[in-house]
Design a protein around this motif. Structure first.
Motif, PDB file in Angstrom:
ATOM      1  N   ASP A  54      -6.235   3.762  -1.131  1.00 20.09           N
ATOM      2  CA  ASP A  54      -7.638   3.392  -1.281  1.00 20.09           C
ATOM      3  C   ASP A  54      -8.433   4.004  -0.122  1.00 20.09           C
ATOM      4  OD1 ASP A  54     -10.081   2.292  -1.768  1.00 20.09           O
ATOM      5  OD2 ASP A  54      -9.454   0.202  -1.553  1.00 20.09           O
ATOM      6  N   ARG A  64       0.307 -12.499  -1.192  1.00 22.59           N
ATOM      7  CA  ARG A  64      -0.342 -11.321  -1.769  1.00 22.59           C
ATOM      8  C   ARG A  64       0.018 -10.058  -0.999  1.00 22.59           C
ATOM      9  NH1 ARG A  64      -3.959 -15.325  -3.009  1.00 22.59           N
ATOM     10  NH2 ARG A  64      -5.160 -15.266  -1.064  1.00 22.59           N
ATOM     11  N   ALA A  65       0.128 -10.168   0.316  1.00 17.22           N
ATOM     12  CA  ALA A  65       0.482  -8.997   1.118  1.00 17.22           C
ATOM     13  C   ALA A  65       1.926  -8.564   0.885  1.00 17.22           C
ATOM     14  CB  ALA A  65       0.259  -9.296   2.598  1.00 17.22           C
ATOM     15  N   GLY A 122       0.783  -1.234   0.000  1.00 16.59           N
ATOM     16  CA  GLY A 122       0.000   0.000   0.000  1.00 16.59           C
ATOM     17  C   GLY A 122       0.806   1.271   0.000  1.00 16.59           C
ATOM     18  N   ARG A 143      -7.542  -5.502   5.539  1.00 17.84           N
ATOM     19  CA  ARG A 143      -7.784  -6.651   4.667  1.00 17.84           C
ATOM     20  C   ARG A 143      -6.678  -6.800   3.629  1.00 17.84           C
ATOM     21  NH1 ARG A 143     -11.942  -5.499   7.310  1.00 17.84           N
ATOM     22  NH2 ARG A 143     -13.497  -7.103   7.816  1.00 17.84           N
ATOM     23  N   ARG A 144      -6.099  -5.712   3.212  1.00 14.87           N
ATOM     24  CA  ARG A 144      -4.991  -5.782   2.259  1.00 14.87           C
ATOM     25  C   ARG A 144      -3.765  -6.427   2.893  1.00 14.87           C
ATOM     26  NH1 ARG A 144      -3.387  -1.007  -1.748  1.00 14.87           N
ATOM     27  NH2 ARG A 144      -1.693  -2.025  -2.876  1.00 14.87           N
TER      28      ARG A 144
END
Length: 396
Positions: free
Chosen positions: A32, A219-220, A26, A42-43
Motif C-alpha cells: 500500500d 488483526r495484525a 503486509g 497503522r496496519r
C-alpha cells in the motif's frame, strides 16, 4: 495455486494460516504505497525500536521490508513529528519500546495506571527530581534527557542520571510523551501539550483498553493462539482471556497447531493472494517477534544473537531472516564497509533459494547506498558459485 477460503471458515490448514499471517503483516499482495510508512504503522499497530544499527535501524527496516526502497528520511518524517503539526505517533511500552499510532494513546491507559501503581522500581529517584524535570519541561518546552540534566552518570549504558530516571518514569506514567527525536535522542514533552486534546484522557477502563489491543493484535497477526495475541502488546494470558470473546476475533482451529486460535474475520472473508515479498527481515520484525510462533508457522528457528557472547553465536550478531515465496529460507548477518554490503555469515536452505538471496542482498545494498556485495562465510559452501553468478547478474 491459490486456495479459496470459505467465508465462514473455522478450520484452517497450516498453509492457509501461514498465508493469512503474511498478508496481515503486509508481506503478501501489493504494498500500500499510497498510505506509505504511516499506513504500515497503522496496519501493524506497533513498530519496535532498537538502538542497533547495522544496515539501518530496525524501525527503518520494517518499512523497507514491506514497501521497498522508501527513502530513509521519509521513514523518519513519517514516524516523528517535525515542527508544530500534530503528531502521528508516540513512543511507549508495547511489545517492547515501540512507536505507536497516536490514536491508540487512550488504549494504553491501563498500562499507565499500572505503572503509577507500581510499588518497586529498579532505579532510585532522588527526592524532588521528578517534579523538577516536569517543571523544566513546562517552562522550557520539549527537551532531550541531556538538556534536562544528563542522560547518564557514567559511560555505562545502564547508569542513568536522576533526570533520565525521572523523565522516563514520567513517560511511563503518561505525564510526559515522546513524539519526536533529534539524532536518535528522545525529545520529551508534556503530554498535555503534545497529545491532541480529543485523545488526551485515561477515561477508558482496563477492559475497554484490553479489548481494543487484543483486537488490534489479532488483526495484525491475521490468526494467532492466545500466546501469540498476548505477546503482541505484552499482555498477560488472563487479560486476553477476559476480553477475547468481545474483541471481534473469531475462534478457529489450525492444522498442526495443537492449541485453540483466533482469527480476524476480515482475513477469513477473502483468500490471501498476490505477490510475495522477497526481502531481508529485521530480527525485531513483528512477523518473527515470537519465537514459538515463527517455528510453528515457518518451521524456522529465529533468535537474535546480538547479546549472545561471540563464541556462542550460531548465525551471527544481527542475523536477518530471508523471506521469499512466503517462506523463511535463509539468514544473512550483514555489515557495511564503505560502499560494500558485507554478508559476514550466510545460510541458505538450498540452491532454489539462491536467486532470492542474491536479489535481497542487492536490493538492500542499493537501499543503504552500497554498490557492491561481498559474501564471506556461506553455508553450504558449495552454493558459492551459483550465488556469485546470481549476484553478478543482479548487480548488472
Amino acid at each position: 495455486m491459490t486456495t479459496t477460503l470459505p467465508r465462514a471458515m473455522t478450520e484452517l490448514s497450516a498453509d492457509e494460516a501461514r498465508r493469512i499471517a503474511l498478508r496481515a503483516q503486509g508481506y503478501l499482495g501489493a504494498p500500500d504505497r499510497r498510505s506509505g510508512v504511516r499506513g504500515v504503522l497503522r496496519r501493524l499497530g506497533a513498530v519496535q525500536l532498537d538502538t542497533i544499527s547495522v544496515l539501518a535501524r530496525s524501525h527503518e527496516l520494517i518499512a523497507y521490508a514491506r514497501l521497498g526502497a522508501v527513502g530513509r528520511a521519509a521513514v523518519e518524517e513519517a514516524y516523528w513529528r517535525t515542527g508544530p503539526q500534530p503528531p502521528h505517533s508516540f513512543e511507549y511500552w508495547s511489545h517492547a519500546a515501540c512507536i505507536l499510532p497516536i490514536e491508540e494513546w487512550p488504549h494504553f491507559a491501563f498500562r499507565r495506571r499500572a505503572y503509577r501503581n507500581r510499588p518497586h522500581w529498579h532505579h532510585e529517584l532522588p527526592d524532588g527530581t521528578y517534579d523538577r524535570v516536569v517543571e523544566q519541561l513546562r517552562a522550557q518546552g520539549p527537551l532531550t534527557a541531556t538538556e534536562l540534566g544528563g542522560a547518564k552518570r557514567t559511560s555505562e549504558w545502564w547508569d542513568w542520571s536522576g533526570a533520565k530516571v525521572a523523565v522516563e518514569r514520567a513517560l511511563m506514567y503518561g505525564e510526559v510523551v515522546c513524539v519526536e527525536r533529534r539524532g536518535w535522542k528522545r525529545v520529551y514533552d508534556l503530554a498535555e501539550r503534545a497529545v491532541p486534546d480529543d485523545l488526551l484522557h485515561d477515561e477508558l477502563d482496563d477492559t475497554e483498553c484490553l479489548r481494543r489491543l487484543v483486537g488490534l493484535a489479532g488483526r495484525a497477526l491475521g490468526v494467532g493462539t492466545r500466546a501469540d495475541i498476548a505477546d503482541y502488546h505484552r499482555l498477560k494470558g488472563e487479560q486476553v482471556d477476559a476480553v477475547i470473546a468481545d474483541s471481534g476475533l473469531v475462534p478457529v482451529t489450525v492444522e498442526g497447531w495443537g492449541k485453540p486460535a483466533w482469527a480476524d474475520p476480515e482475513a477469513l472473508a477473502t483468500p490471501p493472494r498476490g505477490r510475495h515479498r522477497t526481502t531481508l527481515l529485521s530480527p525485531f520484525d513483528s512477523l518473527v517477534w515470537e519465537r514459538a510462533r515463527t517455528e510453528r508457522i515457518f518451521g524456522f528457528t529465529h533468535r537474535l544473537e546480538a547479546y549472545v557472547p561471540r563464541p556462542k553465536r550460531v548465525h551471527g550478531y544481527f542475523a536477518m531472516p530471508l523471506l521469499s515465496g512466503g517462506r523463511l529460507v535463509g539468514r544473512v548477518d550483514p555489515a557495511r564497509e564503505g560502499r560494500t554490503l558485507v554478508a559476514r555469515q550466510v545460510s541458505v536452505d538450498g540452491p532454489g533459494a539462491v536467486p532470492a538471496l542474491a536479489r535481497a542482498l542487492v536490493e538492500a545494498a542499493g537501499w543503504v547506498g552500497c554498490t557492491d556485495v561481498r559474501v564471506e562465510r556461506l553455508d553450504p559452501e558449495d552454493l558459492r558459485g551459483p550465488l556469485t553468478a546470481e549476484l553478478a547478474r543482479a548487480l548488472g
